[in-house]
Design a protein around this motif. Structure first.
Motif, PDB file in Angstrom:
ATOM      1  N   SER A   1       0.826  -1.212   0.000  1.00 47.92           N
ATOM      2  CA  SER A   1       0.000   0.000   0.000  1.00 47.92           C
ATOM      3  C   SER A   1       0.860   1.262   0.000  1.00 47.92           C
ATOM      4  O   SER A   1       0.553   2.232  -0.694  1.00 47.92           O
TER       5      SER A   1
ATOM      6  N   LEU B   1      -8.286  -2.810   1.251  1.00 45.58           N
ATOM      7  CA  LEU B   1      -8.380  -1.375   1.521  1.00 45.58           C
ATOM      8  C   LEU B   1      -7.983  -1.050   2.953  1.00 45.58           C
ATOM      9  O   LEU B   1      -7.585   0.083   3.254  1.00 45.58           O
ATOM     10  N   THR B   2      -8.073  -2.038   3.834  1.00 45.61           N
ATOM     11  CA  THR B   2      -7.674  -1.821   5.225  1.00 45.61           C
ATOM     12  C   THR B   2      -6.219  -1.374   5.305  1.00 45.61           C
ATOM     13  O   THR B   2      -5.858  -0.530   6.129  1.00 45.61           O
TER      14      THR B   2
ATOM     15  N   GLU C   1      -6.237   3.611  14.755  1.00 45.32           N
ATOM     16  CA  GLU C   1      -7.656   3.452  14.450  1.00 45.32           C
ATOM     17  C   GLU C   1      -7.898   2.264  13.526  1.00 45.32           C
ATOM     18  O   GLU C   1      -8.910   1.580  13.627  1.00 45.32           O
ATOM     19  N   THR C   2      -6.969   2.015  12.627  1.00 46.31           N
ATOM     20  CA  THR C   2      -7.102   0.898  11.697  1.00 46.31           C
ATOM     21  C   THR C   2      -7.055  -0.426  12.461  1.00 46.31           C
ATOM     22  O   THR C   2      -6.235  -0.603  13.364  1.00 46.31           O
TER      23      THR C   2
ATOM     24  N   ALA D   1      -2.193   5.258   5.215  1.00 48.06           N
ATOM     25  CA  ALA D   1      -2.549   6.667   5.368  1.00 48.06           C
ATOM     26  C   ALA D   1      -2.411   7.116   6.819  1.00 48.06           C
ATOM     27  O   ALA D   1      -2.018   8.256   7.101  1.00 48.06           O
ATOM     28  N   GLU D   2      -2.720   6.212   7.763  1.00 42.64           N
ATOM     29  CA  GLU D   2      -2.622   6.563   9.176  1.00 42.64           C
ATOM     30  C   GLU D   2      -1.174   6.650   9.637  1.00 42.64           C
ATOM     31  O   GLU D   2      -0.826   7.482  10.488  1.00 42.64           O
TER      32      GLU D   2
ATOM     33  N   ARG E   1       1.247   4.320  -2.885  1.00 39.45           N
ATOM     34  CA  ARG E   1       1.003   5.705  -2.515  1.00 39.45           C
ATOM     35  C   ARG E   1       2.247   6.578  -2.725  1.00 39.45           C
ATOM     36  O   ARG E   1       2.261   7.741  -2.332  1.00 39.45           O
TER      37      ARG E   1
ATOM     38  N   ASP F   1      -4.565   0.194   2.921  1.00 36.65           N
ATOM     39  CA  ASP F   1      -4.482   1.572   2.440  1.00 36.65           C
ATOM     40  C   ASP F   1      -4.777   2.534   3.583  1.00 36.65           C
ATOM     41  O   ASP F   1      -4.122   3.574   3.721  1.00 36.65           O
ATOM     42  N   HIS F   2      -5.783   2.208   4.391  1.00 39.49           N
ATOM     43  CA  HIS F   2      -6.103   3.034   5.553  1.00 39.49           C
ATOM     44  C   HIS F   2      -4.941   3.041   6.539  1.00 39.49           C
ATOM     45  O   HIS F   2      -4.610   4.087   7.117  1.00 39.49           O
ATOM     46  N   LEU F   3      -4.325   1.872   6.753  1.00 36.66           N
ATOM     47  CA  LEU F   3      -3.188   1.793   7.660  1.00 36.66           C
ATOM     48  C   LEU F   3      -2.033   2.646   7.150  1.00 36.66           C
ATOM     49  O   LEU F   3      -1.392   3.377   7.927  1.00 36.66           O
TER      50      LEU F   3
END
Length: 271
Positions: free
Chosen positions: A29, A242-243, A211-212, A249-250, A33, A245-247
């Motif tokens: 991920s 997608l989890t 949060e992830t 980003a966090e 990015r 990707d969230h990680l």
């Protein structure tokens, strides 16, 4: 955390919490990015290579570099994804596992390795379970540590010891920073799992607990059997991918990756 980190250990006292799964999919991920990543496997069991390729599991790697039998350029493995490289652990027999860990424990060899791994924004070290040998060396050498914690009672109880080790290292060496605690194998339909999640959310400071949350999902076994990250499992990646990707980003602002937070503003669709 505002400093730009260049090395991140993924470490846990307990095995089976998903360190290698997190390492591979997080790296995938991050690269997508725009971050250039090298994954280094310091686990003598070679979990990274075993998760990806039988050929890779039989190749030279960190062990051969450590023994002076191969230069880094020969054991570093480029991937088909531009910006992602791998350094497998190499060939470490069961009789040499303890000696391999002892060579890495003081962190100096890994510091030398990190200094040689130029051209990356992040070097990510996948470690064996426990806080000795190679894992301890990785923690001493790296700028930051990500701690996966399985959403089940025994794993959750290891957090206190994990924090103790990190604090001891910070007092002795000035690092590593705690990038965050990541809940893994969360089962939303299991009362025991959800209770652990709720307890950790209540007791672990919000700036530490990410949060992830990584769910338990059979698709992880499919990806492991296919030897690919979730994002490459199918033409249309499974939703759970997608989890990560969230990680990513966090973690980016915590690790100083992906540009300044001030740039995180709405982008007009037409203007």
């Amino acid at each position: 955390m505002n400093a730009r980190f260049q090395s991140l250990a993924v470490a846990s006292q307990k095995g089976g919490v998903g360190k290698t799964t997190v390492s591979l999919n997080l790296a995938f991920s991050l690269v997508n990015r725009g971050t250039r990543v090298c994954i280094v496997d310091v686990d003598p069991q070679g979990a990274v290579a075993l998760s990806l390729s039988r050929r890779l599991s039989r190749s030279a790697g960190l062990s051969e570099w450590l023994e002076g039998r191969a230069p880094l350029s020969e054991v570093l493995v480029p991937t088909r994804l531009q910006g992602l490289s791998l350094l497998p652990v190499g060939q470490v027999s069961g009789l040499r596992t303890e000696g391999f860990g002892n060579r890495l424990e003081d962190g100096r060899v890994l510091q030398t390795l990190l200094a040689e791994l130029t051209g990356y924004d992040l070097v990510l070290l996948d470690t064996p379970s426990g806080f000795g040998g190679a894992t301890l060396g990785a923690l001493r050498a790296c700028d930051a540590v990500l701690v996966p914690v399985q959403a089940e009672p025994v794993a959750a109880r290891t957090l206190a010891r994990t924090f103790e080790v990190i604090n001891e290292l910070r007092r002795a060496h000035g690092g590593p920073e705690l990038a965050g605690v990541l809940l893994t194998m969360v089962q939303s339909q299991d009362p025991n799992s959800t209770t652990i999640v709720q307890d950790l959310v209540r007791t672990v400071p919000s700036q530490i607990l990410l949060e992830t949350q990584i769910p338990r999902d059979p698709v992880f076994l499919d990806a492991s059997a296919a030897g690919v990250p979730l994002g490459l499992l199918r033409r249309r990646p499974p939703p759970v991918s997608l989890t990560f990707d969230h990680l990513a980003a966090e973690l980016e602002p915590r690790l100083g990756l992906g540009g300044a937070e001030a740039d995180d503003v709405p982008v007009s669709l037409v203007d």
